[in-house]
Design an enzyme around this catalytic site. Sequence first.
Site, mmCIF file in Angstrom:
data_model
loop_
_atom_site.group_PDB
_atom_site.id
_atom_site.type_symbol
_atom_site.label_atom_id
_atom_site.label_comp_id
_atom_site.label_asym_id
_atom_site.label_seq_id
_atom_site.Cartn_x
_atom_site.Cartn_y
_atom_site.Cartn_z
ATOM 1 N N GLY A 25 1.037 -1.209 -0.189
ATOM 2 C CA GLY A 25 0.117 -0.083 0.226
ATOM 3 C C GLY A 25 1.068 1.119 0.092
ATOM 4 N N LYS A 80 0.447 -15.999 5.819
ATOM 5 C CA LYS A 80 -0.135 -15.446 7.482
ATOM 6 C C LYS A 80 -0.745 -14.332 7.631
ATOM 7 C CE LYS A 80 4.771 -14.284 9.734
ATOM 8 N NZ LYS A 80 5.597 -14.090 10.016
ATOM 9 N N TYR A 134 -2.258 -17.696 -2.064
ATOM 10 C CA TYR A 134 -3.264 -16.855 -2.037
ATOM 11 C C TYR A 134 -4.619 -17.595 -1.911
ATOM 12 C CZ TYR A 134 -5.839 -12.118 -2.609
ATOM 13 O OH TYR A 134 -7.394 -11.513 -3.140
ATOM 14 N N LYS A 138 -7.363 -16.904 1.803
ATOM 15 C CA LYS A 138 -8.596 -16.738 1.901
ATOM 16 C C LYS A 138 -9.632 -17.708 2.266
ATOM 17 C CE LYS A 138 -7.885 -12.364 0.648
ATOM 18 N NZ LYS A 138 -7.909 -11.208 1.567
ATOM 19 N N ARG A 175 -1.686 -6.563 -12.219
ATOM 20 C CA ARG A 175 -3.562 -6.925 -12.709
ATOM 21 C C ARG A 175 -3.440 -6.215 -14.274
ATOM 22 N NH1 ARG A 175 -6.140 -6.659 -7.047
ATOM 23 N NH2 ARG A 175 -4.421 -4.533 -5.946
HETATM 24 N N1 LIG Z 1 -9.068 -5.767 -5.902
HETATM 25 C C1 LIG Z 1 -9.216 -6.152 -6.203
HETATM 26 O O1 LIG Z 1 -9.879 -7.026 -7.152
HETATM 27 C C2 LIG Z 1 -9.855 -7.360 -5.274
HETATM 28 C C3 LIG Z 1 -10.730 -8.731 -5.386
HETATM 29 C C4 LIG Z 1 -10.761 -9.791 -4.807
HETATM 30 C C5 LIG Z 1 -10.243 -9.556 -3.268
HETATM 31 N N2 LIG Z 1 -9.691 -8.374 -2.764
HETATM 32 C C6 LIG Z 1 -9.228 -8.452 -1.317
HETATM 33 O O2 LIG Z 1 -9.073 -7.160 -0.977
HETATM 34 C C7 LIG Z 1 -8.017 -6.861 -0.038
HETATM 35 C C8 LIG Z 1 -8.138 -5.107 -0.188
HETATM 36 O O3 LIG Z 1 -7.346 -5.346 -1.881
HETATM 37 P P1 LIG Z 1 -6.339 -3.894 -3.213
HETATM 38 O O4 LIG Z 1 -6.543 -4.500 -3.851
HETATM 39 O O5 LIG Z 1 -7.231 -2.634 -1.878
HETATM 40 O O6 LIG Z 1 -5.131 -4.456 -2.229
HETATM 41 P P2 LIG Z 1 -4.131 -2.934 -2.478
HETATM 42 O O7 LIG Z 1 -2.854 -4.499 -2.106
HETATM 43 O O8 LIG Z 1 -3.513 -2.197 -2.677
HETATM 44 O O9 LIG Z 1 -4.464 -3.150 -0.185
HETATM 45 C C9 LIG Z 1 -3.944 -4.182 0.147
HETATM 46 C C10 LIG Z 1 -3.438 -3.623 1.347
HETATM 47 O O10 LIG Z 1 -2.615 -4.706 2.219
HETATM 48 C C11 LIG Z 1 -1.629 -3.971 3.116
HETATM 49 N N3 LIG Z 1 -1.071 -4.944 3.636
HETATM 50 C C12 LIG Z 1 -0.495 -6.341 3.249
HETATM 51 N N4 LIG Z 1 -0.068 -7.713 4.608
HETATM 52 C C13 LIG Z 1 -0.196 -6.681 5.650
HETATM 53 C C14 LIG Z 1 -0.650 -6.938 6.660
HETATM 54 N N5 LIG Z 1 0.332 -8.540 7.192
HETATM 55 N N6 LIG Z 1 -0.752 -5.852 7.940
HETATM 56 C C15 LIG Z 1 -1.257 -5.014 7.306
HETATM 57 N N7 LIG Z 1 -1.529 -4.389 6.448
HETATM 58 C C16 LIG Z 1 -1.395 -5.606 5.034
HETATM 59 C C17 LIG Z 1 -0.703 -3.931 1.836
HETATM 60 O O11 LIG Z 1 -0.141 -2.738 2.222
HETATM 61 C C18 LIG Z 1 -2.171 -3.224 0.921
HETATM 62 O O12 LIG Z 1 -2.181 -1.804 1.363
HETATM 63 C C19 LIG Z 1 -7.561 -7.230 -0.078
HETATM 64 O O13 LIG Z 1 -7.563 -8.634 1.030
HETATM 65 C C20 LIG Z 1 -7.383 -8.737 -0.813
HETATM 66 O O14 LIG Z 1 -7.023 -10.243 -0.846
HETATM 67 C C21 LIG Z 1 -9.104 -7.515 -3.864
#
Ligand SMILES: NC(=O)c1ccc[n+]([C@@H]2O[C@H](COP(=O)([O-])OP(=O)(O)OC[C@H]3O[C@@H](n4cnc5c(N)ncnc54)[C@H](O)[C@@H]3O)[C@@H](O)[C@H]2O)c1
Length: 301
Positions: A25, A80, A134, A138, A175
């Site tokens: 992020g 994790k 992944y 989940k 992506r």
């Molecule tokens: N964007 C999509 O299409 C999509 C689809 C299905 C599921 N998701 C889920 O939605 C959530 C957000 O995804 P996104 O697209 O915003 O991705 P993103 O990478 O923008 O956001 C994920 C955030 O999680 C933070 N992070 C990772 N590991 C961490 C930890 N151990 N502790 C604290 N923060 C941590 C990262 O720094 C990042 O800011 C995720 O859980 C993802 O699996 C997203």
Amino acid sequence: MGSHLSDRFFNEGYHVIGMDNLLTGSLSNIAHLMSEKYFEFYHHDVSKFVHVTGELDYILHFASPASPIDYLKMPIQTLKVGSLGTHNLLGLARQKNARILVASTSEVYGDPEVNPQNEDYWGNVNPIGPRGVYDEAKRFQEAMTMAYHNVHNLETRIVRIFNTYGPRMRLNDGRALPAFMSQALTNEDITVFGDGSQTRSFCFVDDMVEGIFRLLQSDYYLPVNIGNPEEISILEFANEILKLIPESKSKITFKDLPADDPKLRRPDITRAKEVLGWTPKVDRTEGLRMTLDYFKNQIKN
Ligand SMILES: NC(=O)c1ccc[n+]([C@@H]2O[C@H](COP(=O)([O-])OP(=O)(O)OC[C@H]3O[C@@H](n4cnc5c(N)ncnc54)[C@H](O)[C@@H]3O)[C@@H](O)[C@H]2O)c1
């Protein structure tokens, strides 16, 4: 997505606490909130013990590497945060008597044998394939969340998110959409994996946030798909993006399909319609235009 959710809850009048270890992020996405009295940010890894002072009404667990490039590079952190991170946050929810919503994914369906996917489909996942880190994290997250619901009567919500896009995505997160847009804007070849016949369904982030907001407020504890059911092949999608950037000199080229890449991806959103009264509102051309404006600015700066 975390920054968009922060905006939404902040604008609804909530005191929002963001927590992120900035693994994938970026603070720039929440820079506009940082000086607000009712927004706080903790730089913390949720796979380690999580402590927050005061009361909490809601916890939204969205922490995880989310794009294939990220979780293939960081398989252990991914496992994790889906397991230990989820356990820590479920514990926090219990301690605070808070309702918790966890971000699951369409990837729990793996490479699906049915299309569209509804919530009763159990999925087709290769646990030891590269994407398994992944998908299985989940799936474990969902199992652990249901266990806390059943054993501790915790108020839990599970959203199965399908491909979501919009401003604040990283140009280089691997992506398809940011890759195609950045390639088209810089006149590089557009790289389509396989023959491009695999399908995806793209949901604009504002629609996603609305669905999540409604699910959190609802009484429904079983998983709910949130996504846009309009399915498109990746090759058509690449052509659609090229059409939006007529000045681009990019050409489409083809690369090998990654292992276990799902061939079909389309949500059945009957449950979201019935339980939440939710359907996506932003059509793809409009959503892509807004995202393209964002990427153009990113490339300029
Ligand atoms: N964007 C999509 O299409 C999509 C689809 C299905 C599921 N998701 C889920 O939605 C959530 C957000 O995804 P996104 O697209 O915003 O991705 P993103 O990478 O923008 O956001 C994920 C955030 O999680 C933070 N992070 C990772 N590991 C961490 C930890 N151990 N502790 C604290 N923060 C941590 C990262 O720094 C990042 O800011 C995720 O859980 C993802 O699996 C997203």
